[in-house]
Design a protein around this motif. Structure first.
Motif: not given
Length: 493
Positions: A45-51, A186-189, A191-196, A307-314
């Motif tokens: 559910i979490v993985g499907t909703i967060i996009g 790309f699915t893991a990406a 969650m990484i940006i959400v946590i950041i 290192v702000s380029w991380i955000v748009p990349l993810f």
């Protein structure tokens, strides 16, 4: 003689093993295995909703209500409504175990016409518009770093979104495995940006960045129309709450794990969304957030430099993953519609060499590009939400109706009837309020599409007119030769 008998026995034993192995494989192929537990269901559910929604909707929600306080309340309310809607679908899914989701429930409650209208609207409105929104979101974040200090040109965004659709369509047409690998990467990406973003926001709160939360209800713009439009944008980010309903047969102890997964998963997403919005407001005023072309990117520029380029990349990774998943699943809906006779038969053909539904993928990509050409993200979200909440409301209303008309059906999960009533009434308000207070052309276009579906049903399915075959036969023949596709049963294994 003894050796010959021993060889025969060994041969018979080996044959028995082979036969048993084949039977086991066939049983696994035919029967869905109950392998999804509570943890897996909640994560699904979490993985499907967060996009892509959480990276584009905060700006639109704020624009409609005008202040921080109402904005955060809208995000929480969207989570509550999504949870209640998902619980209603859980009762439907355990009561009617047929595949097809809303199509099957509407068919059981109201007959073929509403069910067909859902199928038609999904194919021509809901799925393509959802796909277009995600690709436009990708284009905005992918192009923003090349236009610092100003908004990227609209033509650049639309061309980039179109290119993404073409590439994703090609990837999925070339190989099912390749499409799956892209999805997994790309699915893991996301969650990484959400946590950041969440962790950065918590750090800023601890440091005392609270000025934007003082007098948070000042300048609020509250009306039925503005709240409904704010809900449209918030609920777009929560869309996908009904996806677990499609794998009920694969859940371990579904009567327990289905509602529990919903109760755990959707509130968890709600907490993430509220924390992300709080993180945005710790560093941006409402005015600055509204002026930002890409909210998450602006947040990254101010908080994570250099290192702000991380955000748009993810975020780009996240949106590409969401677009790929939408393309994969929606093309299968087109494929099934062609097989069931609801669209041209060629839509159900598959590639001889690659075993992919190439015509369905091309059809979906073409319709999505048509949506991108004249539309923008906010208009498409309103267009999508208007259509989808008509059928969400109608499906939940079917649950109420079947409490009286289908009493014989077993209900392993039975909600208090007040819950589906609340969801149905809310759906009616969400559909009617924007039309009454702020009427726009997209709502009329959506209604016209639905009317067109009804006309198509009456002519070609109810009365079974055959004159359309004169047009469809040459189209099918040329597409078969061009794409090298055939009906599924003609493909040898």
């Amino acid at each position: 003689m003894g050796e010959e008998n021993l060889r025969k026995r060994k041969g018979e034993t080996n044959r028995e093993r082979d036969e048993q192995s084949i039977q086991n494989k066939e049983s696994k192929t035919i029967n869905l295995q109950k392998e999804v537990g509570l943890l897996s269901g909640s994560c699904m559910i979490v993985g499907t909703i967060i996009g892509s929604g959480i990276f584009i909707s905060p700006k639109s929600v704020l624009a409609n209500v005008g202040a921080v306080g109402p904005c955060l309340i809208i995000w929480a309310a969207c989570g509550v409504l999504s949870t209640l809607g998902a619980l209603c679908f859980a009762e439907l899914g355990t009561m009617i175990t047929k595949s097809g989701g809303e199509y099957s429930y509407l068919m059981e409650a109201f007959g073929p016409i509403p069910a067909y209208m859902f199928s038609w609207t999904s194919l021509l409105v809901m799925k393509p518009s959802s796909y277009a929104i995600i690709c436009l979101s990708f284009a905005e974040y992918a192009s923003a770093p090349f236009y610092p200090g100003c908004d990227p040109p609209i033509v650049v965004i639309k061309c980039l979104a179109t290119a993404a659709i073409v590439i994703i369509t090609t990837v999925n047409a070339v190989s099912v495995k390749l499409g799956s690998y892209v999805q997994n990467f790309f699915t893991a990406a996301k969650m990484i940006i959400v946590i950041i973003i969440i962790v950065s926001g918590i750090v800023l709160l601890v440091q005392g960045n609270l000025k934007n939360f003082k007098n948070s209800f000042n300048n609020a713009q509250i009306s039925a129309g503005s709240i409904s439009l704010a809900f449209y944008n918030g609920l777009w980010a929560y869309d996908g709450w009904n996806q677990l309903n499609y794998i009920t047969e694969e859940l371990k102890n579904p009567h327990r794990n289905l509602p529990l997964s919903i109760i755990i998963g959707i509130p968890l997403v709600s907490v993430c969304y509220i924390l992300i919005n709080i993180s945005y407001f710790t560093i941006m005023t409402p005015t600055e957030l509204l002026q930002s072309q890409a909210v998450a990117m602006t947040f990254g520029d101010r908080v994570l430099y250099p290192v702000s380029w991380i955000v748009p990349l993810f975020v780009v990774f996240s949106t590409i993953g969401a677009a790929n998943g939408t393309c994969f699943t929606s093309s299968r809906l087109v494929y099934v519609a062609g097989r069931e006779g609801h669209m041209l038969k060629v839509m159900s053909y598959i590639s001889v060499k690659r075993y992919t539904p190439a015509p369905a993928l091309i059809f979906l990509g073409t319709i999505t590009i048509i949506y991108i050409i004249p539309g923008d993200i906010n208009t498409l979200i309103n267009y999508f939400s208007f259509a989808v909440w008509i059928f969400y409301g109608l499906t939940v209303f079917a649950l109420i109706v079947m409490r009286f008309t289908r009493k014989e059906l077993q209900r392993p999960i039975k909600l208090p009837i007040v819950i589906p009533i609340i969801v149905t009434i809310t759906s009616i308000v969400l559909v009617l309020a924007p039309i009454i207070s702020e009427p726009e052309w997209p709502y009329l276009y959506c209604v016209l599409f639905m009317v067109g579906g009804f006309i198509f049903y009456v002519l070609f399915i109810h009365f079974k007119l055959n004159w359309g075959q004169k047009i469809s036969k040459p189209i099918t023949m040329h597409l078969q030769m061009l794409l090298e596709v055939v009906e599924p049963e003609d493909v040898s294994e």
